[in-house]
Design an enzyme around this catalytic site. Structure first.
Site, PDB file in Angstrom:
ATOM      1  N   TYR A 225      32.393-121.809 -20.695  1.00  0.00           N
ATOM      2  CA  TYR A 225      32.931-123.319 -20.748  1.00  0.00           C
ATOM      3  C   TYR A 225      33.786-123.424 -19.524  1.00  0.00           C
ATOM      4  O   TYR A 225      34.757-122.582 -19.328  1.00  0.00           O
ATOM      5  CB  TYR A 225      33.737-123.425 -22.075  1.00  0.00           C
ATOM      6  N   GLY A 227      36.475-124.792 -18.783  1.00  0.00           N
ATOM      7  CA  GLY A 227      37.946-124.786 -18.977  1.00  0.00           C
ATOM      8  C   GLY A 227      38.220-123.003 -18.752  1.00  0.00           C
ATOM      9  O   GLY A 227      39.512-122.835 -18.444  1.00  0.00           O
ATOM     10  N   LYS A 234      41.963-125.207 -14.396  1.00  0.00           N
ATOM     11  CA  LYS A 234      43.212-124.853 -14.842  1.00  0.00           C
ATOM     12  C   LYS A 234      43.788-123.388 -14.289  1.00  0.00           C
ATOM     13  O   LYS A 234      44.734-123.141 -14.426  1.00  0.00           O
ATOM     14  CB  LYS A 234      43.012-124.898 -16.461  1.00  0.00           C
ATOM     15  N   CYS A 278      45.893-137.754 -24.592  1.00  0.00           N
ATOM     16  CA  CYS A 278      46.892-138.710 -24.936  1.00  0.00           C
ATOM     17  C   CYS A 278      46.708-139.587 -23.759  1.00  0.00           C
ATOM     18  O   CYS A 278      47.823-140.576 -23.938  1.00  0.00           O
ATOM     19  CB  CYS A 278      48.408-137.830 -24.801  1.00  0.00           C
ATOM     20  N   ARG A 425      52.054-138.494 -27.528  1.00  0.00           N
ATOM     21  CA  ARG A 425      51.533-139.181 -28.753  1.00  0.00           C
ATOM     22  C   ARG A 425      52.531-139.131 -29.648  1.00  0.00           C
ATOM     23  O   ARG A 425      52.873-138.102 -30.406  1.00  0.00           O
ATOM     24  CB  ARG A 425      50.365-138.251 -29.097  1.00  0.00           C
TER      25      ARG A 425
END
Ligand code: GTP
Ligand code: MN
Length: 631
Positions: A225, A227, A234, A278, A425
């Site tokens: 994946y 990420g 990241k 968000c 949020r």
């Protein structure tokens, strides 16, 4: 360490060795030799910046079945394992030297020797029989004051392919490094590990991402994946945040965009930090404005100016709910025959892409992240398998987009940023847009107090708040208090400091429904743009400055052809003293927990802010209507 040239040459073609040798970089050679020995790939393909190597990477990903062809020749699809669909926060750790261990503990650490020993053990022979690839990339524009050169060593051609779309090439940058620069680059070693017949990592119990911020290296094993696997995203961000803390610049989880004015004779650059899910991508993609980037920004003080660059050159975007109505630009681009990698969506029988909320009729069968799929199929745990994973994504280059701000993107010295937005949020506390009276006030009250609420899309209770200072909590890689101080001090000596604004797209009315539509952010952006140029009046609140109702009425009419009612204005822009006091208390408690050594200065600031709100509450009541507050 002197490299064993014969060993390196035995692992690559003569052409590959020539490319590597031309870089004359002993640290780089040592890195490649070390992991060639440990991971033991059958061979290593060394890339330069040429189109031939990018094409080889893409073709190899297809040939190995890491990606699959689709109806449109330039699109491909990749699936991660059913249980490898998101960032694995638990397996992601800083391996910390004894002197850093205690102060980094709340960020997730392992003792250095223990962590390193474990990950090197996992790396042993992990690439056996496979071909690996080495490619050079830059974070930010290459050969600029912002550049962080990076080398990725991976046995996943999907990872390398994604990076070709997402990051700027930097073989040339490495080639032209001055002797003094040759030691300073980030290193990423990744292996998908053992894979099954679907080409998915199988040893997920040994999935690890270990980050060494002292030596600027990240080890990522047994995952695919993006990420978890893509070094430049990241992982690099965590290294860059640590480095920026040491060197006095900033690496932030932000979009970067140009907001225009009505006459289109003015371009004002904004950066904005919003926690995951968000609104970063949707804000940067607001129709009629221009996007520079949607996820990571580096800032530097260049000749006294606050300047920023997009670290990336592509978007790895959430695809769920991207449809012709809500995201017309992205949707249109996903339907074109241009280089695109879809991940974890449904490949229909017609070999075209489908996902949740795509606004198209979806087929009842196809292939997805679970394999062959029929509507109603259940997984091993008896749960119905959705047609696509909610975290499925698309990977494209930014320069496909009509609203791409090429000029800002290419500027070697970055763009001058005049507005910084922080948005969480928040269903019940903060107003849709508010200007901070100063940089310090903005960092302390808007950025540090940022929170996100869980949505019905995630498991567990809805509306639970989690703190997300600067929207950067997952990636901050040195003590939180020091990180805040670096943010505060960054603007010292600048000729002009950006205005900070908070935004909140998620205020709910008494009926529990969102008060504003998705495009209302256009109005908040245009108001902020106007404020930077001295154009609108404002009312004071205990935490900043809010718009006048008449200005918003005009902006809503002009941009959205909506009538913005006085009742909505009053509800949205009322100052809720108790909610704010609770928010500040939560913020202070969270900082105390995360960084017990954080300077008193921070807590004193929040105490003073709370006193001011308490005094306002006494004088004006618990809910202060816009315009009533006079200090
Ligand atoms: P990451 O890429 O994960 O970091 O997320 P992001 O910050 O880029 O979030 P994105 O812009 O993709 O938006 C996340 C979700 O919020 C999507 O489901 C959007 O539809 C929704 N959303 C965005 N803007 C608004 C808004 O103004 N109002 C409401 N109600 N929802 C919004
Ligand atoms: Mn995004």
């Amino acid at each position: 360490m002197l490299t064993n040239v014969d060993f390196l040459r035995s692992k690559m073609s003569e052409a590959g060795w020539k490319k590597l040798d031309a870089l004359k970089n002993e640290k780089l050679n040592a890195f490649i030799e070390e992991f060639a020995r440990r991971c033991n790939p059958a061979s290593i393909y060394i890339c330069d910046d040429g189109a031939a190597d990018e094409a080889y990477i893409r073709e190899t990903a297809l040939k190995k079945g890491e990606e699959h062809p689709m109806a449109l020749a330039n699109q491909t699809i990749h699936w991660d394992g059913y249980k490898d669909q998101g960032r694995d926060k638990r397996a992601t750790r800083y391996i910390a030297y004894p002197e850093d261990f205690e102060k980094m503990k709340s960020l997730g650490t392992l003792p250095y020797e223990e962590g390193l020993g474990e990950i090197l053990g996992i790396a042993e022979n992990i690439m056996e029989g496979k071909e690996a690839v080495v490619k050079f990339f830059a974070e930010g524009p290459a050969r600029s004051p912002f550049t962080v050169p990076c080398v990725q060593f991976t046995d996943s051609f999907y990872v390398a392919h994604s990076e070709c779309l997402l990051y700027r090439p930097a073989y040339d940058h490495f080639l032209n490094m001055k002797a003094a620069e040759k030691d300073d680059f980030f290193r990423f070693i990744h292996s998908a590990g053992k894979t099954d017949e679907r080409n998915c990592s199988v040893n997920l119990d040994k999935r690890r991402v270990y980050i060494d911020t002292r030596n600027d290296i990240v080890y990522s094993m047994n995952n695919q994946y993006a990420g978890n696997s893509i070094g430049l995203k990241k992982h690099s961000m965590r290294l860059a945040i640590n480095k920026s803390g040491r060197e006095g610049w900033l690496c932030e989880h932000m979009f970067l965009m140009a907001v225009l004015n009505e006459k289109k004779n003015r371009k004002t650059y904004f950066a904005g930090a919003y926690p995951s899910a968000c609104g970063k991508t949707s804000t940067a993609m607001v129709p009629g404005e221009k996007i520079v980037g949607d996820d990571i920004v580096y800032f530097r003080n260049i000749k006294g100016e606050f300047r920023g660059v997009n670290v990336e050159q592509g978007i790895f975007g959430i695809i769920k709910d991207v449809n012709a109505q809500d995201d017309p630009v992205i949707f249109k681009n996903l339907m074109l025959n241009q280089e695109t990698i879809f991940s974890n969506i449904l490949l229909g029988p017609d070999r075209t892409p489908y996902w949740q909320g795509c606004g198209m009729e979806t087929p009842a069968e196809g292939r997805n992240h679970h394999g062959a799929w029929k509507k109603g199929d259940k997984d091993e745990e008896g749960r119905e398998i959705p047609l696509a994973h909610p975290n499925s994504r698309y990977t494209i280059r930014l320069d496909y987009l009509d609203n791409f701000d090429k000029e800002g993107f290419e500027a070697k010295e970055g763009v001058k940023v005049q507005g910084v937005l922080y948005g969480g949020r928040d269903s019940d506390t903060t107003v849709p847009v508010e200007e901070s009276p100063s940089w310090e006030n903005g960092i302390m009250l808007k950025a540090c107090s940022l929170e996100s609420e869980t949505t019905s899309a995630t498991l567990g209770q809805e509306g639970v708040r989690s703190p997300s200072p600067m929207a950067n909590l997952d990636f901050v890689s040195y003590p939180l208090g020091e990180y805040v101080l670096n943010n505060l001090n960054f603007v010292r000596g600048m000729k002009e400091t950006p205005k900070i604004f908070s935004t909140n797209y998620f205020m709910k009315g008494p009926d529990g429904k969102f008060m504003t539509g998705k495009l209302a952010k256009k109005v908040w952006l245009r108001w902020a743009e106007g404020r930077i140029h001295g154009e609108y009046g404002a009312y004071e609140t205990p935490t900043g400055k809010i718009p006048l109702s008449a200005d918003l009425k005009n902006l809503f009419k002009l941009h959205l052809d909506e009538d913005f009612s006085e009742a909505d204005y009053e509800y949205l822009f009322s100052f809720r003293c108790d909610k704010w006091l609770e928010k500040l208390a939560r913020t202070a408690a969270f900082f105390k927990k995360m960084d017990p050594d954080a300077q008193d200065r921070l807590f004193d600031y929040w105490k003073k802010a709370a006193k001011k709100i308490e005094a306002a509450k006494k004088k004006y009541g618990a809910v202060i209507k816009p315009g009533d507050y006079k200090g």
